[in-house]
Design an enzyme around this catalytic site. Structure first.
Site, mmCIF file in Angstrom:
data_model
loop_
_atom_site.group_PDB
_atom_site.id
_atom_site.type_symbol
_atom_site.label_atom_id
_atom_site.label_comp_id
_atom_site.label_asym_id
_atom_site.label_seq_id
_atom_site.Cartn_x
_atom_site.Cartn_y
_atom_site.Cartn_z
ATOM 1 C CB SER A 39 -0.852 -0.018 1.220
ATOM 2 O OG SER A 39 -2.015 -0.808 0.837
ATOM 3 C CE LYS A 77 -3.796 0.805 -0.964
ATOM 4 N NZ LYS A 77 -4.538 0.420 0.306
ATOM 5 C CE1 TYR A 95 -5.004 -3.142 -4.873
ATOM 6 C CE2 TYR A 95 -4.331 -0.973 -4.482
ATOM 7 C CZ TYR A 95 -4.526 -2.207 -4.209
ATOM 8 O OH TYR A 95 -4.461 -2.366 -2.598
ATOM 9 C CE1 TYR A 154 -3.021 0.134 5.786
ATOM 10 C CE2 TYR A 154 -4.448 1.465 4.401
ATOM 11 C CZ TYR A 154 -3.469 0.430 4.419
ATOM 12 O OH TYR A 154 -2.663 0.276 3.290
ATOM 13 C CB VAL A 180 -0.076 -6.033 4.101
ATOM 14 C CG1 VAL A 180 -1.266 -5.258 4.846
ATOM 15 C CG2 VAL A 180 -0.272 -6.230 2.422
HETATM 16 N N1 LIG Z 1 -2.414 -2.480 3.322
HETATM 17 C C1 LIG Z 1 -1.734 -3.136 2.285
HETATM 18 O O1 LIG Z 1 -0.725 -2.878 2.016
HETATM 19 C C2 LIG Z 1 -2.807 -3.850 1.407
HETATM 20 C C3 LIG Z 1 -2.173 -3.853 -0.045
HETATM 21 C C4 LIG Z 1 -2.572 -5.282 -0.783
HETATM 22 N N2 LIG Z 1 -2.059 -5.323 -2.153
HETATM 23 C C5 LIG Z 1 -4.237 -5.284 -0.888
HETATM 24 O O2 LIG Z 1 -4.857 -4.818 -1.896
HETATM 25 O O3 LIG Z 1 -4.620 -5.776 0.313
#
Ligand SMILES: NC(=O)CC[C@H](N)C(=O)O
Length: 316
Positions: free
Chosen positions: A67, A70, A191, A243, A261
């Site tokens: 993530s 992002k 993505y 989050y 993650v």
């Molecule tokens: N919080 C994360 O890093 C989630 C990314 C992971 N690629 C997902 O879409 O669930």
């Protein structure tokens, strides 16, 4: 002023504090390939705006950015389409929900709450996929991290594509609500590929330094990202980057941070430093458990809280 030796002592203490909580977390397992990570790995890089570089632990280990990508995708979208266009598709409010929640999307909103949760990031990806190839996205990530080795980890990509039903459900819900008008499969693939790019803690510290230096690359003096984009992205990292743990994290550390993650943490202390952390043992919200703990300690020790009025510089 602080001597370099003192900064290193603080980093060593921070690693010890972080290692103390690793046992309470666990590696991500919903993407099978990520479950192979060694939960006891931990490393931190700290790159200061006056050119000092400090690091300790597993700072060269490569892992998938997940993530944290992002943030890069949002930078590219804002630079390409402008804030008015992008924030017409996705909001800027913390959702208070898990990163892969569908609840707020289906019940409470006609658009994703923010670009840091999956629904918002998939929406941003749906905007980018019409203008850029994943190779363009890869090159952008290589540029902002100053690392030409950044590339898709195919094993993680395939593992995530084989288990991304929830993200596809989010994407089809976005399509059904006419929030995205791009092909769902293309958007999810773009993505997932950006999430699967392999980085290390040094890359994250370098990107954090770019943001800390207002979008100007320290090594070349070249502006890579506009001041306006840097300002907006750091604000969204502070309010949404962790989050449904963002509020507590902001109170404790006051450092704009984005988690992934794969175990990465990207932190930015404006006009002071970029910080990159790797620690695949995650808390229940999907944030690096050791990194959250040690950033609380470092924030206090190096006066990094956004509302801390105490000055801090490394003594030359
Ligand atoms: N919080 C994360 O890093 C989630 C990314 C992971 N690629 C997902 O879409 O669930």
């Amino acid at each position: 002023m602080m001597k370099s030796e003192e900064v290193m002592r603080i980093l060593e203490n921070a690693i010890r504090i972080g290692k103390g909580v690793i046992r309470y977390g666990s590696v991500a397992s919903y993407i099978p390939e990520l479950a192979k990570a060694d939960k006891n790995k931990l490393g931190i890089c700290l790159y200061t705006i006056d050119g000092n570089q400090f690091e300790t632990g597993n700072t060269e280990d490569r892992f998938t950015i997940q993530s944290i990508s992002k943030v890069m995708a949002l930078c590219l979208a804002l630079e390409t389409f402008g804030a008015e266009f992008v924030f017409d598709y996705v909001g800027v409010e913390p959702s208070g929900e898990a990163f892969n929640s569908l609840v707020e999307l289906d019940n409470r909103s006609n658009r994703p709450f923010n670009p840091m949760i999956n629904s918002g990031a998939i929406t941003v990806a749906s905007l980018l996929v019409n203008h850029y190839s994943i190779e363009d996205m890869q090159k952008y990530m290589q540029d902002v991290c100053e690392d030409p080795e950044i590339a898709v980890d195919e094993a993680v990509f395939q593992s995530e594509m084989a288990t991304c039903a929830r993200n596809k459900a989010i994407a089809y819900l976005l399509k059904s609500k006419e929030i995205i008008d791009t092909d769902v499969e293309d958007s999810v693939t773009f993505y997932t590929k950006m999430c699967s790019m392999s980085v290390n803690a040094r890359d994250l510290a370098m990107f954090g330094l770019l943001l800390a230096n207002d979008g100007v690359q320290l090594s070349t003096g070249k502006r890579l990202i506009s001041s306006q984009t840097v300002r907006m992205v750091q604000t969204i990292m502070l309010t949404c980057g962790m989050y449904d743990g963002s509020g507590e994290f902001a109170l404790r550390t006051g450092i704009p941070t984005k988690s992934g993650v794969g175990g990465g943490l990207l932190s930015v202390s404006k006009k002071k430093m970029g910080i990159g952390i790797y620690g695949p043992s995650l808390d229940k919200k999907g944030n690096c458990i050791a990194g959250c703990e040690l950033l609380g300690y470092i924030s206090e020790a190096l006066h990094l809280h956004i509302f801390d009025t105490r000055e801090w510089k490394v003594e030359e």
